[in-house]
Design a protein around this motif. Structure first.
Motif, PDB file in Angstrom:
ATOM      1  N   ILE A  38      32.088 -42.138  12.892  1.00  0.00           N
ATOM      2  CA  ILE A  38      32.619 -41.265  13.939  1.00  0.00           C
ATOM      3  C   ILE A  38      33.462 -40.145  13.330  1.00  0.00           C
ATOM      4  O   ILE A  38      33.341 -38.975  13.709  1.00  0.00           O
ATOM      5  CB  ILE A  38      33.438 -42.083  14.950  1.00  0.00           C
ATOM      6  CG1 ILE A  38      32.505 -42.983  15.772  1.00  0.00           C
ATOM      7  CG2 ILE A  38      34.248 -41.176  15.871  1.00  0.00           C
ATOM      8  CD1 ILE A  38      33.220 -44.005  16.629  1.00  0.00           C
ATOM      9  N   GLY A  39      34.314 -40.490  12.364  1.00  0.00           N
ATOM     10  CA  GLY A  39      35.151 -39.488  11.712  1.00  0.00           C
ATOM     11  C   GLY A  39      34.329 -38.454  10.959  1.00  0.00           C
ATOM     12  O   GLY A  39      34.566 -37.247  11.068  1.00  0.00           O
ATOM     13  N   ALA A  40      33.333 -38.925  10.204  1.00  0.00           N
ATOM     14  CA  ALA A  40      32.486 -38.008   9.434  1.00  0.00           C
ATOM     15  C   ALA A  40      31.606 -37.173  10.354  1.00  0.00           C
ATOM     16  O   ALA A  40      31.445 -35.967  10.153  1.00  0.00           O
ATOM     17  CB  ALA A  40      31.618 -38.807   8.452  1.00  0.00           C
ATOM     18  N   GLY A  41      31.039 -37.803  11.385  1.00  0.00           N
ATOM     19  CA  GLY A  41      30.185 -37.077  12.322  1.00  0.00           C
ATOM     20  C   GLY A  41      30.954 -36.036  13.113  1.00  0.00           C
ATOM     21  O   GLY A  41      30.480 -34.911  13.305  1.00  0.00           O
ATOM     22  N   GLY A  42      32.152 -36.380  13.564  1.00  0.00           N
ATOM     23  CA  GLY A  42      32.980 -35.430  14.299  1.00  0.00           C
ATOM     24  C   GLY A  42      33.392 -34.247  13.441  1.00  0.00           C
ATOM     25  O   GLY A  42      33.368 -33.096  13.900  1.00  0.00           O
ATOM     26  N   SER A  43      33.749 -34.500  12.195  1.00  0.00           N
ATOM     27  CA  SER A  43      34.121 -33.421  11.271  1.00  0.00           C
ATOM     28  C   SER A  43      32.945 -32.493  11.021  1.00  0.00           C
ATOM     29  O   SER A  43      33.087 -31.261  11.012  1.00  0.00           O
ATOM     30  CB  SER A  43      34.596 -34.008   9.935  1.00  0.00           C
ATOM     31  OG  SER A  43      35.703 -34.862  10.125  1.00  0.00           O
ATOM     32  N   ALA A  44      31.767 -33.071  10.824  1.00  0.00           N
ATOM     33  CA  ALA A  44      30.562 -32.278  10.574  1.00  0.00           C
ATOM     34  C   ALA A  44      30.247 -31.365  11.754  1.00  0.00           C
ATOM     35  O   ALA A  44      29.934 -30.183  11.582  1.00  0.00           O
ATOM     36  CB  ALA A  44      29.379 -33.203  10.295  1.00  0.00           C
ATOM     37  N   GLY A  45      30.343 -31.894  12.965  1.00  0.00           N
ATOM     38  CA  GLY A  45      30.046 -31.103  14.153  1.00  0.00           C
ATOM     39  C   GLY A  45      31.043 -29.984  14.371  1.00  0.00           C
ATOM     40  O   GLY A  45      30.651 -28.852  14.696  1.00  0.00           O
ATOM     41  N   PHE A  46      32.326 -30.258  14.161  1.00  0.00           N
ATOM     42  CA  PHE A  46      33.355 -29.245  14.370  1.00  0.00           C
ATOM     43  C   PHE A  46      33.189 -28.071  13.411  1.00  0.00           C
ATOM     44  O   PHE A  46      33.240 -26.901  13.821  1.00  0.00           O
ATOM     45  CB  PHE A  46      34.741 -29.871  14.196  1.00  0.00           C
ATOM     46  CG  PHE A  46      35.869 -28.902  14.388  1.00  0.00           C
ATOM     47  CD1 PHE A  46      36.279 -28.550  15.670  1.00  0.00           C
ATOM     48  CD2 PHE A  46      36.501 -28.327  13.303  1.00  0.00           C
ATOM     49  CE1 PHE A  46      37.319 -27.635  15.865  1.00  0.00           C
ATOM     50  CE2 PHE A  46      37.536 -27.414  13.492  1.00  0.00           C
ATOM     51  CZ  PHE A  46      37.945 -27.073  14.766  1.00  0.00           C
ATOM     52  N   VAL A  47      32.967 -28.370  12.143  1.00  0.00           N
ATOM     53  CA  VAL A  47      32.794 -27.310  11.139  1.00  0.00           C
ATOM     54  C   VAL A  47      31.558 -26.474  11.451  1.00  0.00           C
ATOM     55  O   VAL A  47      31.588 -25.244  11.408  1.00  0.00           O
ATOM     56  CB  VAL A  47      32.688 -27.922   9.718  1.00  0.00           C
ATOM     57  CG1 VAL A  47      32.307 -26.848   8.698  1.00  0.00           C
ATOM     58  CG2 VAL A  47      34.003 -28.582   9.326  1.00  0.00           C
ATOM     59  N   GLU A  48      30.457 -27.144  11.802  1.00  0.00           N
ATOM     60  CA  GLU A  48      29.200 -26.436  12.057  1.00  0.00           C
ATOM     61  C   GLU A  48      29.304 -25.511  13.252  1.00  0.00           C
ATOM     62  O   GLU A  48      28.865 -24.349  13.201  1.00  0.00           O
ATOM     63  CB  GLU A  48      28.079 -27.465  12.284  1.00  0.00           C
ATOM     64  CG  GLU A  48      26.676 -26.861  12.349  1.00  0.00           C
ATOM     65  CD  GLU A  48      26.250 -26.506  13.759  1.00  0.00           C
ATOM     66  OE1 GLU A  48      25.307 -25.713  13.913  1.00  0.00           O
ATOM     67  OE2 GLU A  48      26.871 -27.012  14.721  1.00  0.00           O
ATOM     68  N   VAL A  49      29.894 -25.952  14.352  1.00  0.00           N
ATOM     69  CA  VAL A  49      29.921 -25.128  15.565  1.00  0.00           C
ATOM     70  C   VAL A  49      30.847 -23.921  15.395  1.00  0.00           C
ATOM     71  O   VAL A  49      30.537 -22.824  15.882  1.00  0.00           O
ATOM     72  CB  VAL A  49      30.323 -25.953  16.805  1.00  0.00           C
ATOM     73  CG1 VAL A  49      31.801 -26.274  16.844  1.00  0.00           C
ATOM     74  CG2 VAL A  49      29.931 -25.220  18.088  1.00  0.00           C
ATOM     75  N   CYS A  50      31.952 -24.067  14.689  1.00  0.00           N
ATOM     76  CA  CYS A  50      32.870 -22.948  14.483  1.00  0.00           C
ATOM     77  C   CYS A  50      32.216 -21.833  13.661  1.00  0.00           C
ATOM     78  O   CYS A  50      32.429 -20.646  13.923  1.00  0.00           O
ATOM     79  CB  CYS A  50      34.143 -23.424  13.783  1.00  0.00           C
ATOM     80  SG  CYS A  50      35.223 -24.417  14.842  1.00  0.00           S
TER      81      CYS A  50
END
Length: 308
Positions: free
Chosen positions: A15-27
């Motif tokens: 969850i931590g890794a997936g959430g970080s990946a999504g946040f960086v990508e969308v920004c």
């Protein structure tokens, strides 16, 4: 450590890794997603003329006109819904992918390409159900061509949709089937290709070479997934975006929207927005998978039980 504790720890890292990946990508990649949506909701039969500030002939033309008539910050219109959704969305996607993998082993000791593909399909469908209301709000904001400072807030748009159309297929869950098809197909190709190919391409000891290996495979995965699911993405944008005639629902179902676009605008219209989509999800796919891998391994090493 008990099996339950290990499972919870693993889920927390996913969850931590997936959430970080999504946040960086969308920004980083949101402006290209917005351009893609603008091109997809623009019909070939539009009454707009090339001189119209809201008629777009391509990516560069769209960016120039948005910058000129809507301001620089317009490139991030509708970014709040995906930011709010990305952490749980990507967390759910990567966490459920790992669980679906166990379900689709079919007696094999190691995951096969079919395992990765079916797990990706399941993760994409799960993700779509969670994220669709955010997509409806995002597309509504992205299709608003007023100055960025004049568009309504995310919350007011959400309230308006719920007040006028409710939570069902005319409201916050409009286009759910199209979102399921889009996300399911993308993730089936994306995860299936990435994990299958990654196992065949040897790892490098050099950190830079290994980083570039993952980026290249992730980029290719994102491009292939984008090419496979684009017709469903066009249907989703037409269903969730503004209808050609206000008050008249022209695009309501996934298959109906695809058939109508094909009949009225031709086969190429089903691939509208493909270039900005590829430019976004090619690098975006690479960013997500690389960030996920590195954050997951960082968390794994950080919380590794210390030997005495």
């Amino acid at each position: 450590m008990s099996d339950v504790e290990k499972l919870l720890k693993q889920a927390a890292m996913q969850i931590g890794a997936g959430g970080s990946a999504g946040f960086v990508e969308v920004c980083i990649m949101h402006p290209l997603d917005l351009v893609k949506t603008r091109l997809q909701i623009q019909s070939n039969k539009s009454a707009m003329k090339p001189s119209d500030p809201h008629y777009y002939s391509g990516i560069i033309d769209c960016m120039k006109k948005m910058y000129r008539y809507e301001g620089f910050t317009s490139f991030w219109k509708g970014i709040l819904p995906p930011i709010l959704a990305e952490t749980p969305k990507r967390a759910v996607k990567f966490a459920t992918f790992e669980q679906y993998k166990k379900l689709f082993m079919f007696g094999s000791d190691t995951p096969t390409p079919l395992t990765f593909s079916l797990a990706g399909l399941g993760a994409g469908i799960t993700e779509a159900v969670l994220v669709n209301p955010f997509e409806v709000v995002k597309v509504t904001l992205q299709s608003n061509k007023s100055l960025a400072t004049e568009i309504p807030s995310t919350w007011s748009v959400t309230r308006q949709i719920v007040r006028e159309h409710g939570l069902g297929s005319r409201g916050l869950n409009k286009g759910l089937t199209a979102t399921i098809a889009r996300n399911g197909v993308f993730n089936m190709v994306y995860f299936g290709f990435y994990h299958s190919v990654k196992g065949y391409v040897p790892e490098y000891q050099d950190p830079l070479s290994e980083f570039l290996r993952k980026v290249a495979i992730g980029f290719t995965s994102g491009v292939l997934g984008s090419c496979a699911n684009i017709p469903f993405d066009v249907a989703k944008s037409r269903i969730q975006g503004p209808q050609p005639v206000p008050g008249v629902v022209k695009y309501s179902s996934t298959s109906g929207a695809i058939i109508m676009v094909y009949r009225e605008e031709g086969f190429r219209a089903l691939y509208k927005g493909l270039l900005p989509k590829v430019l976004r999800l090619g690098p975006g796919g690479a960013i997500m998978l690389v960030v996920y891998d590195y954050v997951y391994h960082f968390l794994e090493n950080k919380f590794q039980p210390k030997s005495i």
